[in-house]
Design an enzyme around this catalytic site. Structure first.
Site, short mmCIF file in Angstrom:
data_model
loop_
_atom_site.label_atom_id
_atom_site.label_comp_id
_atom_site.label_asym_id
_atom_site.label_seq_id
_atom_site.Cartn_x
_atom_site.Cartn_y
_atom_site.Cartn_z
N SER A 1 97.74 -0.09 67.93
CA SER A 1 97.49 0.25 69.23
C SER A 1 96.69 1.42 69.43
O SER A 1 97.04 2.51 68.57
CB SER A 1 98.93 0.37 70.17
OG SER A 1 99.36 -0.81 70.51
N GLU B 1 84.49 8.18 82.00
CA GLU B 1 84.45 7.12 82.84
C GLU B 1 85.68 6.43 82.99
O GLU B 1 85.55 4.98 83.51
CB GLU B 1 83.23 6.35 82.33
CG GLU B 1 81.92 7.29 82.30
CD GLU B 1 81.75 7.79 80.81
OE1 GLU B 1 82.50 7.92 80.15
OE2 GLU B 1 80.68 8.68 81.12
N SER B 2 86.75 6.55 82.13
CA SER B 2 88.24 6.04 82.16
C SER B 2 88.63 5.67 80.88
O SER B 2 89.40 6.58 80.30
CB SER B 2 88.21 4.75 82.98
OG SER B 2 87.90 5.14 84.67
N HIS C 1 94.88 -3.52 71.29
CA HIS C 1 95.90 -3.67 70.57
C HIS C 1 95.97 -4.99 69.74
O HIS C 1 95.22 -5.98 70.14
CB HIS C 1 97.15 -4.19 71.57
CG HIS C 1 97.33 -3.10 72.78
ND1 HIS C 1 97.98 -1.93 72.40
CD2 HIS C 1 97.04 -3.16 74.18
CE1 HIS C 1 98.06 -1.22 73.46
NE2 HIS C 1 97.45 -1.82 74.32
N CYS D 1 84.45 3.73 85.59
CA CYS D 1 84.39 3.93 87.15
C CYS D 1 82.82 4.37 87.23
O CYS D 1 82.31 4.63 88.44
CB CYS D 1 85.05 5.29 87.49
SG CYS D 1 84.53 6.80 86.45
#
Lengths: 126, 126
Positions: free
Chosen positions: B64, B71-72, B77, B92
């Site tokens: 993971s 930008e986020s 996974h 974003c």
């Protein structure tokens, strides 16, 4: 206030992904440690096993953070200028009580409105 | 192979979230450093600014990892036992070339099939 979908049978999917948009929030954290504490607590209340987390404070404002859990992850991004926060919780286990985590976070940030969608992930294995 | 939605006008949303399920993969990394390198490269190719990352190796297998970007985020996974990987990319910014990142990752893990959905986030501000 809360809309949710019931996860499908686990044998049909690798996991479930809750996408939650909080708005009209009156207590969005500005300190990344505070947001981290909220997210880690939420994960634990949902029954998840916290593995790692990384949180970042942007300039002049806004936080981003992720908690990696054994069951996948929680991620949050804040827009204090809009009194908003976007959260996503991905779980590969049907034992995770996602609604508990979501409702706790909504309460902590005092969200006036919550919109959520539940997306089944990894259905290709069917 | 690739299905995508065109992002809506940025003034309507806080961001866009690509949910990508890769299956029939023949080169899923088992080393978290390898997956991290793929994800960070993908983020940079998409024009994102990488802030932090945290990657974890589960026992007996499975990885993971999350890359926090300005930008986020990108999160992945793996399910090596199913030759599958689930990715999500939240941006974003409408300047981020998400498809570039997705196609690069698909190529690196040699995904035989890719299914993706694009979800608009934070539409409550409309």
């Amino acid at each position: 206030m809360f809309e949710s979908d019931t996860p499908q049978n686990q044998s049909d999917a690798l996991g479930w992904h809750w996408l939650v948009d909080f708005s009209q929030c009156t207590k969005i954290p500005s300190n990344p440690l505070v947001l981290e504490a909220i997210m880690v607590t939420a994960a634990e209340m949902a029954g998840a096993t916290v593995v790692q987390s990384c949180f970042h404070q942007f300039s002049p404002f806004g936080l981003s953070g992720v908690v990696v859990i054994a069951e996948s992850h929680l991620a949050a991004h804040t827009w204090p200028e809009h009194n908003a926060m976007c959260l996503d919780l991905f779980s590969c286990s049907d034992k995770i009580k996602a609604q508990v985590a979501i409702e706790f976070i909504a309460s902590e940030i005092q969200a006036g409105k919550v919109s959520q969608r539940n997306v089944t992930r990894g259905e290709l294995l069917k």
